[in-house]
Scaffold this motif. Structure first.
Motif, PDB file in Angstrom:
ATOM      1  N   ASP A  69       0.827  -1.215   0.000  1.00  0.00           N
ATOM      2  CA  ASP A  69       0.000   0.000   0.000  1.00  0.00           C
ATOM      3  C   ASP A  69       0.860   1.263   0.000  1.00  0.00           C
ATOM      4  N   LEU A  70       1.901   1.276   0.824  1.00  0.00           N
ATOM      5  CA  LEU A  70       2.776   2.446   0.899  1.00  0.00           C
ATOM      6  C   LEU A  70       3.523   2.667  -0.414  1.00  0.00           C
ATOM      7  N   LEU A  71       3.974   1.589  -1.046  1.00  0.00           N
ATOM      8  CA  LEU A  71       4.662   1.724  -2.333  1.00  0.00           C
ATOM      9  C   LEU A  71       3.709   2.201  -3.419  1.00  0.00           C
ATOM     10  N   ASP A  72       2.468   1.705  -3.408  1.00  0.00           N
ATOM     11  CA  ASP A  72       1.468   2.166  -4.375  1.00  0.00           C
ATOM     12  C   ASP A  72       1.189   3.655  -4.192  1.00  0.00           C
ATOM     13  N   ALA A  73       1.056   4.092  -2.948  1.00  0.00           N
ATOM     14  CA  ALA A  73       0.803   5.509  -2.678  1.00  0.00           C
ATOM     15  C   ALA A  73       1.992   6.360  -3.125  1.00  0.00           C
ATOM     16  N   GLN A 129       4.389  10.108  -7.121  1.00  0.00           N
ATOM     17  CA  GLN A 129       5.412  10.391  -8.131  1.00  0.00           C
ATOM     18  C   GLN A 129       4.760  10.646  -9.489  1.00  0.00           C
ATOM     19  N   ALA A 130       3.776   9.843  -9.838  1.00  0.00           N
ATOM     20  CA  ALA A 130       3.078  10.020 -11.113  1.00  0.00           C
ATOM     21  C   ALA A 130       2.364  11.364 -11.162  1.00  0.00           C
ATOM     22  N   MET A 131       1.783  11.767 -10.033  1.00  0.00           N
ATOM     23  CA  MET A 131       1.093  13.057  -9.996  1.00  0.00           C
ATOM     24  C   MET A 131       2.081  14.215 -10.146  1.00  0.00           C
ATOM     25  N   LYS A 132       3.280  14.065  -9.582  1.00  0.00           N
ATOM     26  CA  LYS A 132       4.303  15.103  -9.725  1.00  0.00           C
ATOM     27  C   LYS A 132       4.743  15.248 -11.169  1.00  0.00           C
ATOM     28  N   GLU A 133       4.800  14.114 -11.878  1.00  0.00           N
ATOM     29  CA  GLU A 133       5.291  14.106 -13.251  1.00  0.00           C
ATOM     30  C   GLU A 133       4.195  14.374 -14.277  1.00  0.00           C
ATOM     31  N   ALA A 134       2.941  14.391 -13.837  1.00  0.00           N
ATOM     32  CA  ALA A 134       1.825  14.577 -14.757  1.00  0.00           C
ATOM     33  C   ALA A 134       1.894  15.961 -15.389  1.00  0.00           C
TER      34      ALA A 134
END
Length: 73
Positions: free
Chosen positions: A45-49, A54-59
């Motif tokens: 769960d922590l790795l998924d979050a 990270q994906a949101m930062k790079e979006a």
């Protein structure tokens, strides 16, 4: 492949230990199994979050449908 186990000790609140003991007795499972599975699930769960953050930062942000249609053509 044989996986060797290693001792990992930590202090837990008595109330949590009591809950673990009670649940294991009800379900007929070992405490080691419960704790290992709980840790594996929490780590996942922590790795998924983390990956999501990270994906949101790079979006690149929101793009309107009109701009997307122009890029397709």
């Amino acid at each position: 492949m044989v996986m060797k186990n290693q001792v990992f000790a930590t202090k837990l609140p008595r109330s949590l230990v009591a809950q673990i003991t009670e649940l294991c007795n009800k379900l007929g499972i070992r405490k080691n199994f419960l704790v290992e599975e709980a840790l594996r699930d929490k780590i996942e769960d922590l790795l998924d979050a983390y990956d999501l953050r990270q994906a949101m930062k790079e979006a690149t942000g929101f793009h309107s449908w009109e701009s997307v249609k122009k890029d397709i053509r």
